[in-house]
Scaffold this motif. Structure first.
Motif, PDB file in Angstrom:
ATOM      1  N   ILE A   6      46.541  42.404 -60.865  1.00  9.35           N
ATOM      2  CA  ILE A   6      46.121  43.549 -61.676  1.00  9.35           C
ATOM      3  C   ILE A   6      44.847  44.208 -61.148  1.00  9.35           C
ATOM      4  CG2 ILE A   6      47.292  42.761 -63.753  1.00  9.35           C
ATOM      5  CD1 ILE A   6      44.632  41.760 -64.810  1.00  9.35           C
ATOM      6  N   ASN A   7      44.131  43.567 -60.241  1.00  7.12           N
ATOM      7  CA  ASN A   7      42.930  44.166 -59.668  1.00  7.12           C
ATOM      8  C   ASN A   7      43.177  44.895 -58.358  1.00  7.12           C
ATOM      9  OD1 ASN A   7      41.015  43.534 -61.652  1.00  7.12           O
ATOM     10  ND2 ASN A   7      40.900  41.432 -60.916  1.00  7.12           N
ATOM     11  N   THR A   8      44.279  44.586 -57.683  1.00  8.51           N
ATOM     12  CA  THR A   8      44.536  45.218 -56.390  1.00  8.51           C
ATOM     13  C   THR A   8      45.883  45.936 -56.335  1.00  8.51           C
ATOM     14  OG1 THR A   8      45.492  43.185 -55.492  1.00  8.51           O
ATOM     15  CG2 THR A   8      43.125  43.524 -55.156  1.00  8.51           C
ATOM     16  N   GLY A   9      46.726  45.779 -57.344  1.00  9.60           N
ATOM     17  CA  GLY A   9      48.065  46.368 -57.327  1.00  9.60           C
ATOM     18  C   GLY A   9      48.048  47.883 -57.380  1.00  9.60           C
ATOM     19  N   THR A  10      49.033  48.483 -56.747  1.00  2.60           N
ATOM     20  CA  THR A  10      49.189  49.937 -56.783  1.00  2.60           C
ATOM     21  C   THR A  10      50.084  50.310 -57.962  1.00  2.60           C
ATOM     22  OG1 THR A  10      51.159  49.905 -55.389  1.00  2.60           O
ATOM     23  CG2 THR A  10      49.020  50.070 -54.262  1.00  2.60           C
ATOM     24  N   ALA A  11      50.118  51.586 -58.291  1.00 10.49           N
ATOM     25  CA  ALA A  11      50.964  52.067 -59.392  1.00 10.49           C
ATOM     26  C   ALA A  11      52.433  51.760 -59.095  1.00 10.49           C
ATOM     27  CB  ALA A  11      50.751  53.561 -59.603  1.00 10.49           C
ATOM     28  N   GLU A  12      52.832  51.910 -57.846  1.00 12.23           N
ATOM     29  CA  GLU A  12      54.218  51.630 -57.464  1.00 12.23           C
ATOM     30  C   GLU A  12      54.560  50.161 -57.676  1.00 12.23           C
ATOM     31  OE1 GLU A  12      52.069  53.337 -55.463  1.00 12.23           O
ATOM     32  OE2 GLU A  12      52.912  55.332 -55.686  1.00 12.23           O
ATOM     33  N   GLU A  13      53.616  49.277 -57.344  1.00 17.75           N
ATOM     34  CA  GLU A  13      53.847  47.840 -57.533  1.00 17.75           C
ATOM     35  C   GLU A  13      53.961  47.485 -59.008  1.00 17.75           C
ATOM     36  OE1 GLU A  13      51.635  45.973 -53.591  1.00 17.75           O
ATOM     37  OE2 GLU A  13      50.443  46.381 -55.383  1.00 17.75           O
ATOM     38  N   PHE A  14      53.077  48.067 -59.835  1.00 18.18           N
ATOM     39  CA  PHE A  14      53.150  47.819 -61.277  1.00 18.18           C
ATOM     40  C   PHE A  14      54.497  48.278 -61.832  1.00 18.18           C
ATOM     41  CE2 PHE A  14      48.384  47.882 -61.188  1.00 18.18           C
ATOM     42  CZ  PHE A  14      48.193  46.606 -61.689  1.00 18.18           C
ATOM     43  N   ALA A  15      54.909  49.471 -61.461  1.00 20.01           N
ATOM     44  CA  ALA A  15      56.171  50.016 -61.973  1.00 20.01           C
ATOM     45  C   ALA A  15      57.368  49.194 -61.499  1.00 20.01           C
ATOM     46  CB  ALA A  15      56.321  51.477 -61.541  1.00 20.01           C
ATOM     47  N   LYS A  16      57.300  48.669 -60.292  1.00 16.83           N
ATOM     48  CA  LYS A  16      58.416  47.900 -59.740  1.00 16.83           C
ATOM     49  C   LYS A  16      58.510  46.507 -60.359  1.00 16.83           C
ATOM     50  CE  LYS A  16      60.185  46.039 -55.397  1.00 16.83           C
ATOM     51  NZ  LYS A  16      59.918  45.839 -53.990  1.00 16.83           N
ATOM     52  N   VAL A  17      57.369  45.850 -60.535  1.00 17.91           N
ATOM     53  CA  VAL A  17      57.359  44.448 -60.968  1.00 17.91           C
ATOM     54  C   VAL A  17      57.404  44.299 -62.488  1.00 17.91           C
ATOM     55  CG1 VAL A  17      55.972  42.341 -60.964  1.00 17.91           C
ATOM     56  CG2 VAL A  17      56.206  43.673 -58.877  1.00 17.91           C
ATOM     57  N   MET A  18      56.710  45.153 -63.206  1.00 15.63           N
ATOM     58  CA  MET A  18      56.600  44.981 -64.656  1.00 15.63           C
ATOM     59  C   MET A  18      57.786  45.585 -65.391  1.00 15.63           C
ATOM     60  SD  MET A  18      52.530  45.568 -65.266  1.00 15.63           S
ATOM     61  CE  MET A  18      52.590  45.139 -66.995  1.00 15.63           C
ATOM     62  N   ASN A  19      58.326  44.833 -66.315  1.00 17.21           N
ATOM     63  CA  ASN A  19      59.457  45.257 -67.130  1.00 17.21           C
ATOM     64  C   ASN A  19      58.963  46.205 -68.218  1.00 17.21           C
ATOM     65  OD1 ASN A  19      61.815  45.457 -68.523  1.00 17.21           O
ATOM     66  ND2 ASN A  19      61.896  43.333 -69.160  1.00 17.21           N
ATOM     67  N   GLY A  20      59.498  47.408 -68.264  1.00 15.57           N
ATOM     68  CA  GLY A  20      59.110  48.386 -69.280  1.00 15.57           C
ATOM     69  C   GLY A  20      57.928  49.246 -68.889  1.00 15.57           C
ATOM     70  N   VAL A  21      57.503  49.171 -67.635  1.00 17.41           N
ATOM     71  CA  VAL A  21      56.367  49.967 -67.161  1.00 17.41           C
ATOM     72  C   VAL A  21      56.869  50.924 -66.091  1.00 17.41           C
ATOM     73  CG1 VAL A  21      54.145  49.903 -65.967  1.00 17.41           C
ATOM     74  CG2 VAL A  21      54.681  48.179 -67.688  1.00 17.41           C
ATOM     75  N   GLY A  22      56.717  52.203 -66.379  1.00 19.46           N
ATOM     76  CA  GLY A  22      57.065  53.235 -65.411  1.00 19.46           C
ATOM     77  C   GLY A  22      55.808  53.726 -64.713  1.00 19.46           C
ATOM     78  N   MET A  23      55.946  54.810 -64.006  1.00 17.57           N
ATOM     79  CA  MET A  23      54.816  55.336 -63.230  1.00 17.57           C
ATOM     80  C   MET A  23      53.672  55.804 -64.138  1.00 17.57           C
ATOM     81  SD  MET A  23      55.190  54.779 -60.099  1.00 17.57           S
ATOM     82  CE  MET A  23      53.875  55.782 -59.441  1.00 17.57           C
ATOM     83  N   LYS A  24      53.990  56.332 -65.313  1.00 16.71           N
ATOM     84  CA  LYS A  24      52.940  56.833 -66.203  1.00 16.71           C
ATOM     85  C   LYS A  24      52.054  55.690 -66.706  1.00 16.71           C
ATOM     86  CE  LYS A  24      52.270  59.974 -70.054  1.00 16.71           C
ATOM     87  NZ  LYS A  24      52.922  60.862 -71.009  1.00 16.71           N
ATOM     88  N   LYS A  25      52.657  54.603 -67.175  1.00 14.07           N
ATOM     89  CA  LYS A  25      51.873  53.457 -67.643  1.00 14.07           C
ATOM     90  C   LYS A  25      51.187  52.762 -66.474  1.00 14.07           C
ATOM     91  CE  LYS A  25      54.392  52.524 -71.859  1.00 14.07           C
ATOM     92  NZ  LYS A  25      55.245  51.584 -72.600  1.00 14.07           N
ATOM     93  N   ALA A  26      51.843  52.715 -65.337  1.00 14.96           N
ATOM     94  CA  ALA A  26      51.240  52.104 -64.155  1.00 14.96           C
ATOM     95  C   ALA A  26      49.984  52.883 -63.742  1.00 14.96           C
ATOM     96  CB  ALA A  26      52.247  52.064 -63.010  1.00 14.96           C
ATOM     97  N   GLN A  27      50.063  54.189 -63.812  1.00 17.56           N
ATOM     98  CA  GLN A  27      48.895  55.008 -63.475  1.00 17.56           C
ATOM     99  C   GLN A  27      47.789  54.823 -64.511  1.00 17.56           C
ATOM    100  OE1 GLN A  27      48.471  56.601 -60.530  1.00 17.56           O
ATOM    101  NE2 GLN A  27      46.392  56.779 -61.273  1.00 17.56           N
TER     102      GLN A  27
END
Length: 127
Positions: free
Chosen positions: A68-89
């Motif tokens: 969570i300290n180094t992940g990119t928005a794309e990584e968050f959206a890809k790995v997290m269930n229910g998280v798209g680009m808006k929440k990742a950003q």
């Protein structure tokens, strides 16, 4: 009148059985944890309309965690269930404004990340 009832019953049975091949084709493959298939549906005229790719099912492993300290928005959206680009950003913006996370639980403070979403993804997060 009896003939009408038999005809209606036959019609209902035929209609129900006609969807059986479609239901069997759409059933997921239970033997594989990661299933990626490509199908080309056939139109009424018998022509193939084009490939459609089914979404991959991702199992939680070391490769499917995000820092969570180094992940990119794309990584968050890809790995997290229910998280798209808006929440990742939103996670990235929160981290940029307030500094790095000191605990994974702090992710709950990000706007749009509630308790249920956090609980669903806590095994996919690391510091």
């Amino acid at each position: 009148m009896k003939k009408l009832g038999i005809t209606s019953l036959s019609f209902a049975l035929a209609l129900g059985l006609s969807t059986l091949p479609v239901m069997l084709q759409a059933a997921p493959n239970a033997t594989s944890s990661v299933a990626t298939t490509t199908t080309a549906p056939v139109t009424a005229a018998g022509k193939v309309s084009g490939p459609q790719v089914k979404k991959e099912q991702v199992a939680v492993t070391d490769e499917s965690t995000v820092n969570i300290n180094t992940g990119t928005a794309e990584e968050f959206a890809k790995v997290m269930n229910g998280v798209g680009m808006k929440k990742a950003q939103a996670i990235i913006s929160y981290r940029e404004e307030l500094g790095q996370f000191t605990d994974v639980e702090q992710l709950r403070e990000v706007p749009g990340i509630g308790a249920a979403l956090f609980e669903r993804n806590k095994d996919r997060l690391k510091l």
